[in-house]
Design a protein around this motif. Structure first.
Motif, PDB file in Angstrom:
ATOM      1  N   VAL A  76       0.861  -1.176   0.000  1.00 44.46           N
ATOM      2  CA  VAL A  76       0.000   0.000   0.000  1.00 44.46           C
ATOM      3  C   VAL A  76       0.901   1.229   0.000  1.00 44.46           C
ATOM      4  N   PHE A  77       0.603   2.175  -0.891  1.00 42.76           N
ATOM      5  CA  PHE A  77       1.399   3.400  -0.993  1.00 42.76           C
ATOM      6  C   PHE A  77       0.500   4.535  -1.445  1.00 42.76           C
ATOM      7  N   VAL A 102      -2.685   0.508  -4.189  1.00 44.23           N
ATOM      8  CA  VAL A 102      -2.347  -0.841  -3.754  1.00 44.23           C
ATOM      9  C   VAL A 102      -1.729  -1.568  -4.940  1.00 44.23           C
ATOM     10  N   LEU A 103      -0.544  -2.097  -4.720  1.00 44.07           N
ATOM     11  CA  LEU A 103       0.076  -2.979  -5.702  1.00 44.07           C
ATOM     12  C   LEU A 103      -0.128  -4.399  -5.207  1.00 44.07           C
ATOM     13  N   ILE A 141       6.722   0.309 -10.113  1.00 44.75           N
ATOM     14  CA  ILE A 141       6.974  -0.773  -9.158  1.00 44.75           C
ATOM     15  C   ILE A 141       8.028  -0.355  -8.143  1.00 44.75           C
ATOM     16  N   ARG A 142       9.093   0.283  -8.603  1.00 43.12           N
ATOM     17  CA  ARG A 142      10.134   0.752  -7.675  1.00 43.12           C
ATOM     18  C   ARG A 142       9.557   1.725  -6.654  1.00 43.12           C
ATOM     19  N   THR A 143       8.723   2.662  -7.105  1.00 44.47           N
ATOM     20  CA  THR A 143       8.114   3.637  -6.199  1.00 44.47           C
ATOM     21  C   THR A 143       7.243   2.940  -5.163  1.00 44.47           C
ATOM     22  N   GLN A 184       9.328  -6.900 -14.805  1.00 41.15           N
ATOM     23  CA  GLN A 184       9.306  -5.439 -14.868  1.00 41.15           C
ATOM     24  C   GLN A 184       9.670  -4.809 -13.519  1.00 41.15           C
ATOM     25  N   SER A 185      10.450  -5.508 -12.718  1.00 42.04           N
ATOM     26  CA  SER A 185      10.765  -5.026 -11.367  1.00 42.04           C
ATOM     27  C   SER A 185      11.522  -3.705 -11.358  1.00 42.04           C
TER      28      SER A 185
END
Length: 109
Positions: free
Chosen positions: A31-32, A49-50, A98-100, A92-93
């Motif tokens: 969660v971000f 949410v990822l 995704i990094r954020t 796609q990491s």
């Protein structure tokens, strides 16, 4: 993220219910967003949410999106749910999104 804030409670509630209902399918749940960072300014809390699923499953994806909407209404938070199958997440990491999420977010799984 403070658990006493609406965002903290909403994130915890969503993560708990998502793990209970679909835990075997979830590889990552992060969660971000502004409510997690604390810059929602008390105006409109939103969370992203990822969710990384073990396999691409549209039915589980729909159920998790509906759960996010329900929890959001209960807590006065707007959730934006981003679902990826594990193979796409891994390939796609290095993607900035995704990094954020991983750098700024709170991981529940």
């Amino acid at each position: 993220m403070s658990e006493s804030t609406p965002g903290g409670n909403a994130a915890d509630a969503f993560a708990s219910r998502a793990r209970t209902e679909h835990g075997e399918s979830i590889r990552e749940l992060v969660v971000f967003g502004d409510a997690v960072r604390g810059d929602d300014r008390g105006v409109h809390a939103s969370m992203e949410v990822l969710l990384v699923l073990e396999e691409d499953d549209e039915e589980i994806e729909r159920r998790l999106e509906a759960l996010a909407e329900t929890v959001g209404l209960e807590h006065g938070v707007v959730f934006s749910v981003h679902v990826l199958p594990a193979d796409r997440f891994e390939s796609q990491s290095d993607h900035p999104f995704i990094r954020t999420a991983l750098e700024e977010g709170h991981s529940y799984v």
